[in-house]
Design a protein around this motif. Structure first.
Motif, PDB file in Angstrom:
ATOM      1  N   GLY A  79       0.798  -1.226   0.000  1.00 45.98           N
ATOM      2  CA  GLY A  79       0.000   0.000   0.000  1.00 45.98           C
ATOM      3  C   GLY A  79       0.828   1.272   0.000  1.00 45.98           C
ATOM      4  N   GLY A  80       2.135   1.129   0.191  1.00 47.40           N
ATOM      5  CA  GLY A  80       3.006   2.303   0.164  1.00 47.40           C
ATOM      6  C   GLY A  80       2.896   3.192   1.386  1.00 47.40           C
ATOM      7  N   ASP A  81       2.400   2.646   2.505  1.00 45.85           N
ATOM      8  CA  ASP A  81       2.229   3.444   3.723  1.00 45.85           C
ATOM      9  C   ASP A  81       3.452   3.268   4.622  1.00 45.85           C
ATOM     10  N   ILE A  82       4.394   4.173   4.505  1.00 45.01           N
ATOM     11  CA  ILE A  82       5.649   4.020   5.240  1.00 45.01           C
ATOM     12  C   ILE A  82       5.460   4.189   6.741  1.00 45.01           C
ATOM     13  N   GLU A  83       4.477   4.984   7.150  1.00 42.47           N
ATOM     14  CA  GLU A  83       4.246   5.157   8.592  1.00 42.47           C
ATOM     15  C   GLU A  83       3.749   3.852   9.213  1.00 42.47           C
ATOM     16  N   ASP A  84       2.802   3.188   8.542  1.00 40.17           N
ATOM     17  CA  ASP A  84       2.339   1.888   9.040  1.00 40.17           C
ATOM     18  C   ASP A  84       3.471   0.871   9.042  1.00 40.17           C
ATOM     19  N   LEU A  85       4.287   0.907   8.006  1.00 37.44           N
ATOM     20  CA  LEU A  85       5.388  -0.029   7.919  1.00 37.44           C
ATOM     21  C   LEU A  85       6.386   0.189   9.054  1.00 37.44           C
ATOM     22  N   LEU A  86       6.698   1.422   9.353  1.00 41.19           N
ATOM     23  CA  LEU A  86       7.631   1.732  10.440  1.00 41.19           C
ATOM     24  C   LEU A  86       7.115   1.224  11.777  1.00 41.19           C
ATOM     25  N   ARG A  87       5.808   1.288  11.970  1.00 41.21           N
ATOM     26  CA  ARG A  87       5.237   0.813  13.233  1.00 41.21           C
ATOM     27  C   ARG A  87       5.355  -0.708  13.367  1.00 41.21           C
ATOM     28  N   LEU A  88       5.490  -1.411  12.242  1.00 37.91           N
ATOM     29  CA  LEU A  88       5.556  -2.871  12.270  1.00 37.91           C
ATOM     30  C   LEU A  88       6.982  -3.398  12.361  1.00 37.91           C
ATOM     31  N   LEU A  89       7.955  -2.508  12.241  1.00 36.82           N
ATOM     32  CA  LEU A  89       9.352  -2.921  12.261  1.00 36.82           C
ATOM     33  C   LEU A  89       9.982  -2.592  13.607  1.00 36.82           C
ATOM     34  N   ALA A  90      10.730  -3.551  14.155  1.00 38.60           N
ATOM     35  CA  ALA A  90      11.480  -3.285  15.385  1.00 38.60           C
ATOM     36  C   ALA A  90      12.522  -2.204  15.092  1.00 38.60           C
ATOM     37  N   PRO A  91      12.833  -1.351  16.064  1.00 43.00           N
ATOM     38  CA  PRO A  91      13.826  -0.294  15.819  1.00 43.00           C
ATOM     39  C   PRO A  91      15.160  -0.827  15.295  1.00 43.00           C
ATOM     40  N   ASP A  92      15.550  -2.041  15.757  1.00 45.84           N
ATOM     41  CA  ASP A  92      16.824  -2.615  15.330  1.00 45.84           C
ATOM     42  C   ASP A  92      16.639  -3.761  14.338  1.00 45.84           C
ATOM     43  N   VAL A  93      15.541  -3.736  13.583  1.00 45.20           N
ATOM     44  CA  VAL A  93      15.274  -4.769  12.587  1.00 45.20           C
ATOM     45  C   VAL A  93      16.442  -4.883  11.609  1.00 45.20           C
ATOM     46  N   GLU A  94      16.681  -6.102  11.122  1.00 44.22           N
ATOM     47  CA  GLU A  94      17.748  -6.333  10.152  1.00 44.22           C
ATOM     48  C   GLU A  94      17.191  -7.014   8.908  1.00 44.22           C
ATOM     49  N   LEU A  95      17.638  -6.564   7.753  1.00 46.00           N
ATOM     50  CA  LEU A  95      17.258  -7.149   6.469  1.00 46.00           C
ATOM     51  C   LEU A  95      18.500  -7.728   5.807  1.00 46.00           C
ATOM     52  N   ARG A  96      18.420  -9.003   5.435  1.00 47.73           N
ATOM     53  CA  ARG A  96      19.499  -9.661   4.709  1.00 47.73           C
ATOM     54  C   ARG A  96      18.971 -10.167   3.372  1.00 47.73           C
ATOM     55  N   VAL A  97      19.748  -9.913   2.326  1.00 44.46           N
ATOM     56  CA  VAL A  97      19.341 -10.286   0.972  1.00 44.46           C
ATOM     57  C   VAL A  97      20.438 -11.140   0.346  1.00 44.46           C
ATOM     58  N   ASP A  98      20.061 -12.322  -0.142  1.00 41.35           N
ATOM     59  CA  ASP A  98      21.003 -13.240  -0.781  1.00 41.35           C
ATOM     60  C   ASP A  98      20.677 -13.310  -2.266  1.00 41.35           C
ATOM     61  N   GLY A  99      21.562 -12.721  -3.078  1.00 41.09           N
ATOM     62  CA  GLY A  99      21.405 -12.798  -4.527  1.00 41.09           C
ATOM     63  C   GLY A  99      22.372 -13.764  -5.167  1.00 41.09           C
ATOM     64  N   GLY A 100      23.386 -14.182  -4.423  1.00 32.88           N
ATOM     65  CA  GLY A 100      24.330 -15.174  -4.910  1.00 32.88           C
ATOM     66  C   GLY A 100      25.146 -14.751  -6.111  1.00 32.88           C
ATOM     67  N   GLY A 101      25.154 -13.454  -6.433  1.00 30.13           N
ATOM     68  CA  GLY A 101      25.859 -12.998  -7.620  1.00 30.13           C
ATOM     69  C   GLY A 101      25.036 -13.125  -8.888  1.00 30.13           C
ATOM     70  N   PHE A 102      23.836 -13.734  -8.784  1.00 25.75           N
ATOM     71  CA  PHE A 102      22.968 -13.889  -9.948  1.00 25.75           C
ATOM     72  C   PHE A 102      22.029 -12.703 -10.112  1.00 25.75           C
ATOM     73  N   VAL A 103      21.699 -12.070  -8.977  1.00 30.14           N
ATOM     74  CA  VAL A 103      20.711 -10.993  -8.954  1.00 30.14           C
ATOM     75  C   VAL A 103      21.291  -9.832  -8.161  1.00 30.14           C
ATOM     76  N   ASN A 104      21.038  -8.612  -8.597  1.00 28.84           N
ATOM     77  CA  ASN A 104      21.477  -7.453  -7.825  1.00 28.84           C
ATOM     78  C   ASN A 104      20.801  -7.482  -6.462  1.00 28.84           C
ATOM     79  N   ALA A 105      21.596  -7.357  -5.418  1.00 29.95           N
ATOM     80  CA  ALA A 105      21.062  -7.446  -4.057  1.00 29.95           C
ATOM     81  C   ALA A 105      21.872  -6.547  -3.144  1.00 29.95           C
ATOM     82  N   ALA A 106      21.263  -6.178  -2.013  1.00 28.94           N
ATOM     83  CA  ALA A 106      21.971  -5.357  -1.029  1.00 28.94           C
ATOM     84  C   ALA A 106      23.211  -6.110  -0.562  1.00 28.94           C
ATOM     85  N   PRO A 107      24.410  -5.552  -0.742  1.00 28.07           N
ATOM     86  CA  PRO A 107      25.640  -6.283  -0.404  1.00 28.07           C
ATOM     87  C   PRO A 107      25.887  -6.416   1.093  1.00 28.07           C
ATOM     88  N   GLN A 108      25.285  -5.532   1.890  1.00 24.18           N
ATOM     89  CA  GLN A 108      25.485  -5.553   3.338  1.00 24.18           C
ATOM     90  C   GLN A 108      24.140  -5.656   4.043  1.00 24.18           C
TER      91      GLN A 108
END
Length: 322
Positions: free
Chosen positions: A219-248
């Protein structure tokens, strides 16, 4: 040539049937061995390699050697543990050169259901209840990422004992330590598990938070999304070199929320389709009808604490028919 007597024929047929039953019992262990090896290695491809080598060693034994093994299933499990221990060192070396972040392979909730076994001998544990770690059958990303933080010996000990119920004196031979030292490995491994766990929520609570995450993101509601995320939430993305992905690793609710909003702005054709994963509700990501990735979540205290995004196609093969 003289024909076999009825007694000789019956004896030969009985031996043949016994050998066939023994072979069937060994083959029947394959799924449980794969379950064990997957917990050890973190990917189905590596787990298959462990299982194949385990069976290769079994069939390389002389018939007399196999006959001397009282419990083939236990022998296979110990050998799989030893092979895993040997491979974990080289696997870690490979991951140091991995392109971007490495994540274990996500699997469905019921892929290995019923294969684990709680330790049978409670005396193997300390009297201190904190020594115990409650586990279920699910091979979740939450547990697998904790296992990645262990040393190979800790991981092998923990999986063999706490998940599959192998006694410490048998594991000692696998890891090349004394039984007492093996117990210490298990204690250290349990500390890793406890540190890696936040407040546990029910499956219903997990899925409610995840559905709300999806609704806010799509829905594109960043305020609602922020309320659902822990302050220290972590996102990890594995592209394996096949797909562009967040490196860190992306850390913090603001950074994670803006990353997701940015992706959806750039790729408005992305669609999220629910799937039951070992971590609970997750989503297959489709891009113009094609499978693009799989996203799974860790939830605690009514908010998302970890997000794992698998884009590496080599680790999505189990979901290829979705």
């Amino acid at each position: 040539m003289p024909e076999d007597t009825p007694a000789e024929s019956a004896e030969f047929g009985g031996a043949e049937r016994d050998e066939s039953r023994a072979l069937d019992s060994v083959i029947a262990e394959r799924h449980r061995l794969l379950s064990l090896a997957f917990r050890m290695m973190g990917t189905l491809a590596d787990a298959e390699d462990v299982v194949q080598e385990t069976y290769a060693r079994w069939y390389r034994l002389e018939p007399e050697e196999r006959d001397e093994i009282a419990t083939p299933a236990a022998w296979l499990m110990r050998v799989a543990g030893r092979i895993s221990l040997d491979l974990l060192g080289s696997a870690r070396a490979r991951r140091e050169t991995y392109v971007g972040q490495w994540l274990p392979e996500p699997v469905p909730a019921d892929l290995f259901a019923g294969t684990a076994q709680a330790p049978l001998d409670s005396s193997q544990f300390s009297a201190d209840p904190l020594e115990r770690v409650t586990l279920d059958d699910a091979v979740s990303m939450a547990l697998l990422t904790v296992l990645e933080a262990m040393t190979p010996a800790e991981r092998v000990t923990f999986v063999l004992h706490d998940v599959f119920g192998v006694p410490f004196d048998e594991i000692a031979g696998v890891v090349g330590r004394s039984a007492a030292a093996t117990r210490q490995l298990a204690t250290s491994a349990r500390r890793h598990v406890r540190r890696g766990r936040r407040a546990q929520v029910s499956p219903r609570q997990h899925d409610e938070v995840v559905r709300a995450f999806r609704d806010a993101t799509v829905g594109g509601d960043i305020e609602d999304l922020l309320r659902l995320l822990a302050p220290d939430v972590e996102l990890r993305v594995d592209g394996g070199g096949f797909v562009n992905a967040a490196p860190q690793v992306i850390r913090g609710s603001d950074h994670v929320a803006r990353w997701f909003m940015g992706v959806l702005r750039k790729q408005p054709a992305l669609r999220l389709e629910r799937r039951d994963t070992a971590d609970g509700l997750g989503y297959i990501i489709r891009n113009e009808g094609h499978r693009y990735g799989l996203i799974t979540f860790d939830v605690g205290d009514e908010c998302v604490t970890n997000v794992w995004l698998m884009l590496n196609p080599m680790k999505l093969t189990y979901w290829s028919l979705d």
